[in-house]
Design an enzyme around this catalytic site. Structure first.
Site, PDB file in Angstrom:
ATOM      1  N   CYS A  34      39.805  43.918  36.512  1.00  0.00           N
ATOM      2  CA  CYS A  34      41.081  43.929  35.697  1.00  0.00           C
ATOM      3  C   CYS A  34      41.089  45.024  34.525  1.00  0.00           C
ATOM      4  CB  CYS A  34      41.672  42.837  35.399  1.00  0.00           C
ATOM      5  SG  CYS A  34      43.419  42.818  35.217  1.00  0.00           S
TER       6      CYS A  34
ATOM      7  N   ARG B 199      45.790  41.155  30.789  1.00  0.00           N
ATOM      8  CA  ARG B 199      45.862  41.657  32.117  1.00  0.00           C
ATOM      9  C   ARG B 199      45.145  40.440  33.201  1.00  0.00           C
ATOM     10  NH1 ARG B 199      45.448  47.516  32.155  1.00  0.00           N
ATOM     11  NH2 ARG B 199      44.290  47.450  34.201  1.00  0.00           N
TER      12      ARG B 199
ATOM     13  N   TRP C 292      39.225  40.151  37.248  1.00  0.00           N
ATOM     14  CA  TRP C 292      39.951  39.495  38.223  1.00  0.00           C
ATOM     15  C   TRP C 292      39.564  39.349  39.619  1.00  0.00           C
ATOM     16  CZ3 TRP C 292      43.840  40.172  42.135  1.00  0.00           C
ATOM     17  CH2 TRP C 292      44.956  38.870  42.118  1.00  0.00           C
TER      18      TRP C 292
ATOM     19  N   ASN D 215      37.390  48.649  38.213  1.00  0.00           N
ATOM     20  CA  ASN D 215      38.448  48.003  38.738  1.00  0.00           C
ATOM     21  C   ASN D 215      38.997  48.666  40.086  1.00  0.00           C
ATOM     22  OD1 ASN D 215      39.038  46.600  36.229  1.00  0.00           O
ATOM     23  ND2 ASN D 215      40.235  48.001  35.427  1.00  0.00           N
ATOM     24  N   GLY D 216      39.657  47.957  40.863  1.00  0.00           N
ATOM     25  CA  GLY D 216      40.236  48.380  42.283  1.00  0.00           C
ATOM     26  C   GLY D 216      39.363  47.656  43.648  1.00  0.00           C
TER      27      GLY D 216
ATOM     28  N   GLU E 109      65.040  35.718  38.512  1.00  0.00           N
ATOM     29  CA  GLU E 109      64.208  36.100  37.380  1.00  0.00           C
ATOM     30  C   GLU E 109      63.818  34.873  36.713  1.00  0.00           C
ATOM     31  OE1 GLU E 109      61.598  38.175  34.679  1.00  0.00           O
ATOM     32  OE2 GLU E 109      62.126  38.367  36.920  1.00  0.00           O
TER      33      GLU E 109
ATOM     34  N   LYS F  83      60.047  33.368  36.138  1.00  0.00           N
ATOM     35  CA  LYS F  83      59.194  33.054  35.058  1.00  0.00           C
ATOM     36  C   LYS F  83      58.710  31.548  34.713  1.00  0.00           C
ATOM     37  CE  LYS F  83      59.392  36.842  33.139  1.00  0.00           C
ATOM     38  NZ  LYS F  83      58.997  37.240  34.582  1.00  0.00           N
TER      39      LYS F  83
ATOM     40  N   GLU G 279      55.655  31.491  37.083  1.00  0.00           N
ATOM     41  CA  GLU G 279      54.672  32.126  36.555  1.00  0.00           C
ATOM     42  C   GLU G 279      53.635  31.462  35.657  1.00  0.00           C
ATOM     43  OE1 GLU G 279      55.335  36.995  36.963  1.00  0.00           O
ATOM     44  OE2 GLU G 279      56.627  35.800  35.585  1.00  0.00           O
TER      45      GLU G 279
ATOM     46  N   HIS H  73      74.274  25.557  51.895  1.00  0.00           N
ATOM     47  CA  HIS H  73      73.732  26.176  52.918  1.00  0.00           C
ATOM     48  C   HIS H  73      72.301  25.928  53.186  1.00  0.00           C
ATOM     49  CE1 HIS H  73      77.398  28.053  54.033  1.00  0.00           C
ATOM     50  NE2 HIS H  73      77.388  28.649  52.892  1.00  0.00           N
TER      51      HIS H  73
ATOM     52  N   LYS I 273      48.477  41.367  35.039  1.00  0.00           N
ATOM     53  CA  LYS I 273      49.509  42.202  34.398  1.00  0.00           C
ATOM     54  C   LYS I 273      49.778  43.306  35.340  1.00  0.00           C
ATOM     55  CE  LYS I 273      52.512  43.082  31.347  1.00  0.00           C
ATOM     56  NZ  LYS I 273      53.794  42.339  31.155  1.00  0.00           N
TER      57      LYS I 273
END
Length: 623
Positions: free
Chosen positions: A2, A27, A75, A101-102, A496, A500, A503, A519, A618
């Site tokens: 990361c 991150r 990460w 990274n990747g 949102e 939050k 998360e 419903h 992040k």
């Protein structure tokens, strides 16, 4: 992925590497490590599972010397968090150290080939392949020299170039070579890298925040570029076209912006910074004389923009919620049809789109892999494609046809707050901009501008519910399920708010239009499931009030987000968080603030790591 940092120069490399990694903690990561190289070619490596603090303690006990080094926070994408899977990884017989990274998509086939050739793998990662592949390429280059001496920088860069050409997937790579003690090589394809230019020293990082306070001169690497860094020289080449003249930018980040200051967490700091970040997003973009918004980077003529009859907004996560707010506001102000697409779905779809469709890709970091892929697909099909992002020099900014910077300042907390409200504001300004091009009257434009100018003050007032949000959080922090319910402009805010909470507190939460509750979701209502209603004044206020009655009739606790002075809500809800009474087009900015605070304080109450929630990063640069 990361986080990546690197250094070459006169300093003790470890000091910068550790500080840089600390600034990249936001991150998200599960392990960390550094590698340094002395002028005598001694390669030292230190790695640790867990936080940077553990790595720092390890280095205090067993220090590493050297003025050249690389560091990484990982990460996990391949293999669990273990010391062997942590970066840096070594290639050959400790000849090369790399950080990456990747994701390397063809690593398994490459690994099998390298194992046949005698390379021994010590991790379960895809990244270790890179280290061994570079070593093999370097060995071949040296063996095929035909007696012609070659510069170390040329050999190292060529070895990295050849290795990268065999890798499929995304990568940001930094490599150091035991036989070339003063040399650091970096390569990028799809994962960001930034170079800091100092006085007799160079820095490397995966974003600009670690460089603040060390240098104000930076170079953004673009895809397919390779950089060779020494203490006093930077050379950048393109994989296809060869050497290029790199452009040096000014780093516009103050070191105070990436420090906590008086706040216990970055998330709370950034929630409280929203009055300022909104003012910064607006600065220079409101034209009171013409009653419109001003954008300098769209790179489309007024005639081209007037020919737009449909807008597509694509994004992921929180940015997708900002796009939903944009759908309401742009359609309301400009009377232009707007469609919102998850970027992760759009990249694989082939929806019918006429030529007069304008695409906006919304991404805080400018590096979100799914959003970039969707943006590239839309560009390939010939649609004008603009980016809305917060990071100067990011991939989205470089590859789009034009765009809009948020100017929200660095956002360190993993859970986006101030960038979200700035994204919503850009959407609102786009609504005003296109509205004035279409049918919106001068007087209406002036009224919208007057409202936008009040936003910093209004959000400041919304922040005054902080102590009450903390009290309510303590009351409900034990709950395991929440419902978030809103109508019209406040429906995206409900989504949102639920995100939050999920998360950072790991509580299951769902957002719905309030009328949709009956419903299906109403089956979840009981005395242990709070329902958070967004119910500021509006033309369907009474209908939302009826939904509150339905929840109360079934024994469900109600937390209401309401306008100051609303006595009807106070008599019905169990708890109320008040915000200023504002027109509906401003409500997404005022009502989201108490939801951010509620999520924050619930997470704190539950003992969660607010700024570094588990399993999240992040900048999501993998699919």
């Amino acid at each position: 992925m990361c986080g990546i940092v690197g250094y070459v120069g006169p300093r003790n490399a470890v000091e910068f590497l550790l500080e840089g990694l600390r600034r990249l903690e936001y991150r998200g990561y599960d392990s960390a490590g550094v590698a340094t190289l002395t002028p005598q070619g001694e390669l030292g490596v230190s790695k640790s599972v867990g936080r940077i603090a553990a790595l720092s303690e390890q280095l205090e006990c067993r220090p590493l010397s050297g003025s050249l080094g690389i560091g990484h926070t990982r990460w996990a994408t391949h293999g669990p968090p273990t010391q062997s899977n942590a970066h840096p990884h070594l290639g050959g017989d400790r000849e090369i150290a790399i950080v990456h990274n990747g994701v390397i998509e063809n690593y398994q086939a490459l690994k099998e080939d390298l194992e046949i050739e005698g390379y021994r793998f010590r991790s379960e990662t895809d990244s270790e392949v890179i280290a061994h592949l570079i070593d093999r390429q370097l060995t071949e280059l040296i063996a095929s020299g035909n007696g012609t001496p070659r510069e170390p920088a040329e050999l190292a860069a060529e070895a990295v170039k050849r290795a990268v050409s065999r890798l499929h997937g995304t990568l940001g790579v930094a490599a150091v070579f035991r036989r070339f003690p003063g040399l650091l090589v970096a390569a990028r394809r799809g994962s960001p890298l930034v170079i800091g230019v100092g006085d007799g020293e160079h820095f490397l990082a995966s974003d600009a925040s670690p460089l603040a306070g060390y240098t104000d001169k930076i170079v953004y690497l673009a895809d397919h570029q390779i950089a060779v860094l020494t203490a006093d020289r930077l050379k950048v080449t393109h994989r296809e076209t060869g050497p290029i003249r790199h452009r040096v930018h000014t780093l516009d980040i103050d070191v105070q912006q990436v420090e906590l200051g008086r706040y216990p967490h970055y998330m709370l700091k950034e929630i409280c910074e929203q009055p300022q970040s909104l003012a910064d997003t607006m600065r220079g973009r409101l034209n009171h004389e013409d009653a419109t918004a001003v954008f300098g980077g769209l790179n489309l003529t007024p005639q081209q923009l007037r020919g737009i009859d449909r807008i597509l907004l694509t994004a992921c996560g929180t940015s997708w919620h900002a796009a939903l707010v944009g759908e309401y506001l742009i359609e309301e102000m400009a009377r232009l049809p707007v469609e919102v697409e998850y970027a992760s779905e759009l990249r694989y779809r082939n929806p019918p789109m006429d030529r007069s469709t304008l695409v906006f890709a919304i991404t805080q970091s400018g590096e979100t892999a799914d959003t970039l892929a969707a943006m590239r697909e839309m560009k390939r099909k010939g649609h004008p494609t603009l980016a809305v992002c917060n990071v100067v020099g990011s991939t989205a900014a470089q590859e789009s046809d034009g765009g809009i910077y948020l100017h929200a300042g660095p956002e360190i907390g993993v859970a986006s707050t101030k960038a979200y409200t700035s994204q919503c504001l850009v959407m609102a300004l786009l609504g005003l901009y296109f509205g004035r091009m279409q049918h919106l009257s001068y007087d209406a434009g002036r009224r919208y501008i007057d409202g936008f100018r009040r936003l910093p003050e209004l959000v400041e007032k919304s922040l005054q519910c902080q102590s009450e949000a903390q009290r309510i959080a303590e009351k409900y922090a034990h709950c395991q399920n929440f419902l978030y319910l809103g109508r019209q402009h406040n429906f995206p805010t409900a989504l949102e708010g639920a995100l939050k909470l999920k998360e950072i507190s790991y509580i299951h939460a769902e957002g719905y239009p309030a009328a949709e509750m009956k419903h299906g979701p109403i089956a979840l209502v009981d005395e242990h499931t709070p329902s958070v209603f967004l119910m500021p004044p509006g033309f369907i206020y009474d209908k939302v009030l009826s939904n509150v009655e339905e929840v109360k009739a079934r024994g469900g606790p109600v937390i209401a987000i309401a306008a100051e002075g609303d006595r009807r809500v106070a008599e019905l809800a169990d708890d109320v968080l008040y915000t200023p009474a504002v027109p509906e087009y401003l409500q997404p900015f005022t009502t989201v603030v108490p939801l951010q605070l509620l999520a924050y304080y619930i997470a704190v109450q539950r003992g969660c790591d607010v700024d570094r929630p588990r399993n999240l990063a992040k900048s999501v640069t993998v699919e």
